[in-house]
Design a protein around this motif. Structure first.
Motif, PDB file in Angstrom:
ATOM      1  N   LEU A  97       0.828  -1.203   0.000  1.00  0.00           N
ATOM      2  CA  LEU A  97       0.000   0.000   0.000  1.00  0.00           C
ATOM      3  C   LEU A  97       0.863   1.254   0.000  1.00  0.00           C
ATOM      4  O   LEU A  97       0.582   2.208  -0.738  1.00  0.00           O
ATOM      5  N   ASP A  98       1.916   1.273   0.795  1.00  0.00           N
ATOM      6  CA  ASP A  98       2.830   2.422   0.810  1.00  0.00           C
ATOM      7  C   ASP A  98       3.395   2.687  -0.583  1.00  0.00           C
ATOM      8  O   ASP A  98       3.469   3.831  -1.028  1.00  0.00           O
ATOM      9  N   ASP A  99       3.785   1.608  -1.280  1.00  0.00           N
ATOM     10  CA  ASP A  99       4.315   1.748  -2.638  1.00  0.00           C
ATOM     11  C   ASP A  99       3.271   2.333  -3.580  1.00  0.00           C
ATOM     12  O   ASP A  99       3.587   3.180  -4.418  1.00  0.00           O
ATOM     13  N   VAL A 100       2.020   1.893  -3.435  1.00  0.00           N
ATOM     14  CA  VAL A 100       0.929   2.424  -4.264  1.00  0.00           C
ATOM     15  C   VAL A 100       0.741   3.915  -3.986  1.00  0.00           C
ATOM     16  O   VAL A 100       0.641   4.726  -4.917  1.00  0.00           O
ATOM     17  N   LEU A 101       0.708   4.286  -2.726  1.00  0.00           N
ATOM     18  CA  LEU A 101       0.416   5.673  -2.359  1.00  0.00           C
ATOM     19  C   LEU A 101       1.508   6.653  -2.788  1.00  0.00           C
ATOM     20  O   LEU A 101       1.229   7.835  -2.986  1.00  0.00           O
ATOM     21  N   THR A 102       2.733   6.178  -2.969  1.00  0.00           N
ATOM     22  CA  THR A 102       3.787   7.084  -3.442  1.00  0.00           C
ATOM     23  C   THR A 102       3.512   7.557  -4.868  1.00  0.00           C
ATOM     24  O   THR A 102       4.089   8.548  -5.304  1.00  0.00           O
ATOM     25  N   GLY A 103       2.611   6.876  -5.571  1.00  0.00           N
ATOM     26  CA  GLY A 103       2.230   7.300  -6.915  1.00  0.00           C
ATOM     27  C   GLY A 103       1.136   8.338  -6.946  1.00  0.00           C
ATOM     28  O   GLY A 103       0.783   8.863  -8.011  1.00  0.00           O
ATOM     29  N   ASP A 104       0.560   8.661  -5.785  1.00  0.00           N
ATOM     30  CA  ASP A 104      -0.513   9.665  -5.723  1.00  0.00           C
ATOM     31  C   ASP A 104       0.082  11.057  -5.953  1.00  0.00           C
ATOM     32  O   ASP A 104       1.024  11.450  -5.261  1.00  0.00           O
ATOM     33  N   PRO A 105      -0.459  11.811  -6.918  1.00  0.00           N
ATOM     34  CA  PRO A 105       0.036  13.178  -7.135  1.00  0.00           C
ATOM     35  C   PRO A 105      -0.020  14.045  -5.874  1.00  0.00           C
ATOM     36  O   PRO A 105       0.836  14.904  -5.687  1.00  0.00           O
ATOM     37  N   PHE A 106      -0.994  13.825  -5.007  1.00  0.00           N
ATOM     38  CA  PHE A 106      -1.044  14.578  -3.756  1.00  0.00           C
ATOM     39  C   PHE A 106       0.197  14.294  -2.903  1.00  0.00           C
ATOM     40  O   PHE A 106       0.696  15.178  -2.214  1.00  0.00           O
ATOM     41  N   TYR A 107       0.674  13.049  -2.941  1.00  0.00           N
ATOM     42  CA  TYR A 107       1.883  12.680  -2.202  1.00  0.00           C
ATOM     43  C   TYR A 107       3.118  13.275  -2.870  1.00  0.00           C
ATOM     44  O   TYR A 107       3.953  13.899  -2.210  1.00  0.00           O
ATOM     45  N   ARG A 108       3.220  13.078  -4.181  1.00  0.00           N
ATOM     46  CA  ARG A 108       4.405  13.568  -4.919  1.00  0.00           C
ATOM     47  C   ARG A 108       4.564  15.078  -4.803  1.00  0.00           C
ATOM     48  O   ARG A 108       5.671  15.587  -4.692  1.00  0.00           O
ATOM     49  N   GLU A 109       3.453  15.789  -4.835  1.00  0.00           N
ATOM     50  CA  GLU A 109       3.494  17.256  -4.784  1.00  0.00           C
ATOM     51  C   GLU A 109       3.451  17.796  -3.359  1.00  0.00           C
ATOM     52  O   GLU A 109       3.415  19.007  -3.153  1.00  0.00           O
ATOM     53  N   GLN A 110       3.418  16.891  -2.382  1.00  0.00           N
ATOM     54  CA  GLN A 110       3.437  17.244  -0.956  1.00  0.00           C
ATOM     55  C   GLN A 110       2.328  18.220  -0.564  1.00  0.00           C
ATOM     56  O   GLN A 110       2.558  19.213   0.123  1.00  0.00           O
ATOM     57  N   VAL A 111       1.108  17.911  -1.023  1.00  0.00           N
ATOM     58  CA  VAL A 111      -0.045  18.733  -0.651  1.00  0.00           C
ATOM     59  C   VAL A 111      -0.928  18.030   0.379  1.00  0.00           C
ATOM     60  O   VAL A 111      -1.872  18.625   0.897  1.00  0.00           O
ATOM     61  N   ALA A 112      -0.612  16.758   0.690  1.00  0.00           N
ATOM     62  CA  ALA A 112      -1.390  16.015   1.683  1.00  0.00           C
ATOM     63  C   ALA A 112      -0.465  15.105   2.483  1.00  0.00           C
ATOM     64  O   ALA A 112       0.560  14.650   1.982  1.00  0.00           O
ATOM     65  N   SER A 113      -0.853  14.866   3.728  1.00  0.00           N
ATOM     66  CA  SER A 113      -0.176  13.863   4.544  1.00  0.00           C
ATOM     67  C   SER A 113      -1.117  12.667   4.675  1.00  0.00           C
ATOM     68  O   SER A 113      -2.320  12.786   4.444  1.00  0.00           O
ATOM     69  N   TYR A 114      -0.562  11.518   5.034  1.00  0.00           N
ATOM     70  CA  TYR A 114      -1.329  10.279   5.042  1.00  0.00           C
ATOM     71  C   TYR A 114      -1.243   9.596   6.399  1.00  0.00           C
ATOM     72  O   TYR A 114      -0.160   9.486   6.965  1.00  0.00           O
ATOM     73  N   GLN A 115      -2.388   9.132   6.891  1.00  0.00           N
ATOM     74  CA  GLN A 115      -2.447   8.274   8.066  1.00  0.00           C
ATOM     75  C   GLN A 115      -3.087   6.971   7.586  1.00  0.00           C
ATOM     76  O   GLN A 115      -4.135   7.003   6.940  1.00  0.00           O
ATOM     77  N   ILE A 116      -2.463   5.853   7.891  1.00  0.00           N
ATOM     78  CA  ILE A 116      -2.962   4.562   7.418  1.00  0.00           C
ATOM     79  C   ILE A 116      -3.351   3.711   8.614  1.00  0.00           C
ATOM     80  O   ILE A 116      -2.558   3.528   9.546  1.00  0.00           O
ATOM     81  N   ILE A 117      -4.568   3.199   8.566  1.00  0.00           N
ATOM     82  CA  ILE A 117      -5.082   2.326   9.618  1.00  0.00           C
ATOM     83  C   ILE A 117      -5.337   0.961   8.986  1.00  0.00           C
ATOM     84  O   ILE A 117      -6.114   0.855   8.036  1.00  0.00           O
ATOM     85  N   GLU A 118      -4.672  -0.057   9.496  1.00  0.00           N
ATOM     86  CA  GLU A 118      -4.912  -1.420   9.004  1.00  0.00           C
ATOM     87  C   GLU A 118      -5.917  -2.096   9.926  1.00  0.00           C
ATOM     88  O   GLU A 118      -5.859  -1.948  11.149  1.00  0.00           O
ATOM     89  N   PHE A 119      -6.854  -2.824   9.331  1.00  0.00           N
ATOM     90  CA  PHE A 119      -7.811  -3.561  10.144  1.00  0.00           C
ATOM     91  C   PHE A 119      -8.211  -4.833   9.417  1.00  0.00           C
ATOM     92  O   PHE A 119      -8.014  -4.972   8.215  1.00  0.00           O
ATOM     93  N   GLU A 120      -8.754  -5.761  10.187  1.00  0.00           N
ATOM     94  CA  GLU A 120      -9.242  -7.015   9.629  1.00  0.00           C
ATOM     95  C   GLU A 120     -10.761  -7.017   9.731  1.00  0.00           C
ATOM     96  O   GLU A 120     -11.314  -7.150  10.828  1.00  0.00           O
ATOM     97  N   PRO A 121     -11.462  -6.840   8.604  1.00  0.00           N
ATOM     98  CA  PRO A 121     -12.925  -6.821   8.678  1.00  0.00           C
ATOM     99  C   PRO A 121     -13.463  -8.207   9.058  1.00  0.00           C
ATOM    100  O   PRO A 121     -13.103  -9.203   8.441  1.00  0.00           O
ATOM    101  N   THR A 122     -14.261  -8.238  10.097  1.00  0.00           N
ATOM    102  CA  THR A 122     -14.865  -9.494  10.522  1.00  0.00           C
ATOM    103  C   THR A 122     -16.383  -9.464  10.425  1.00  0.00           C
ATOM    104  O   THR A 122     -17.020 -10.499  10.534  1.00  0.00           O
ATOM    105  N   LYS A 123     -16.950  -8.279  10.220  1.00  0.00           N
ATOM    106  CA  LYS A 123     -18.397  -8.132  10.051  1.00  0.00           C
ATOM    107  C   LYS A 123     -18.651  -7.079   8.991  1.00  0.00           C
ATOM    108  O   LYS A 123     -17.859  -6.170   8.797  1.00  0.00           O
ATOM    109  N   SER A 124     -19.768  -7.201   8.320  1.00  0.00           N
ATOM    110  CA  SER A 124     -20.204  -6.179   7.368  1.00  0.00           C
ATOM    111  C   SER A 124     -21.720  -6.198   7.327  1.00  0.00           C
ATOM    112  O   SER A 124     -22.345  -7.134   7.817  1.00  0.00           O
ATOM    113  N   ALA A 125     -22.300  -5.170   6.712  1.00  0.00           N
ATOM    114  CA  ALA A 125     -23.756  -5.082   6.629  1.00  0.00           C
ATOM    115  C   ALA A 125     -24.325  -6.278   5.882  1.00  0.00           C
ATOM    116  O   ALA A 125     -25.346  -6.823   6.259  1.00  0.00           O
TER     117      ALA A 125
END
Length: 131
Positions: free
Chosen positions: A59-87
């Protein structure tokens, strides 16, 4: 599964300059199946991406391709989770601000869209999902 929280670190005028390129980046990763949902935060201080990846590094490798990342206009917080329930098991449900509800059933491969018009009429359409 990951939740990616983008926080704008530049004025909206700087974000707008790179918005179309960012949307093309999103479209590419929707096509690969990595991104499941995305949209702006309310109020518009950043965005959110629901993503799936084999690892945090992938995921980190994918996000480095985001123009927002490359142009340093956004910062990123990543939360990993394991979905065990859904609607609904094995289904994705997305609600769009335009009043369009899209449901993808991963078991049957069917996409159902329910369109609402001023809360007066409701239209339903079903289409076959093509991979």
């Amino acid at each position: 599964m990951f939740i990616v929280l983008l926080q704008y670190i530049q004025p909206l005028s700087a974000i707008e300059v790179h918005l179309e390129a960012h949307r093309r980046f999103l479209d590419h990763h929707y096509a690969t199946g990595r991104f499941l949902a995305s949209g702006p935060q309310i109020p518009r201080t950043g965005g959110v991406i629901l993503a799936k990846a084999a690892s945090r590094k992938e995921l980190d490798d994918v996000l480095t391709g985001d123009p927002f990342y490359r142009e340093q206009v956004a910062s990123y917080q990543i939360i990993e989770f394991e979905p065990t329930k859904s609607a609904e098991p094995d289904a994705r449900i997305l609600s769009a601000p335009s009043g369009v509800l899209i449901r993808f059933d991963a078991i049957t491969g069917r996409v159902t869209a329910a369109l609402t018009c001023a809360n007066v009429m409701q239209y339903r359409a079903t289409a076959r999902f093509v991979q």
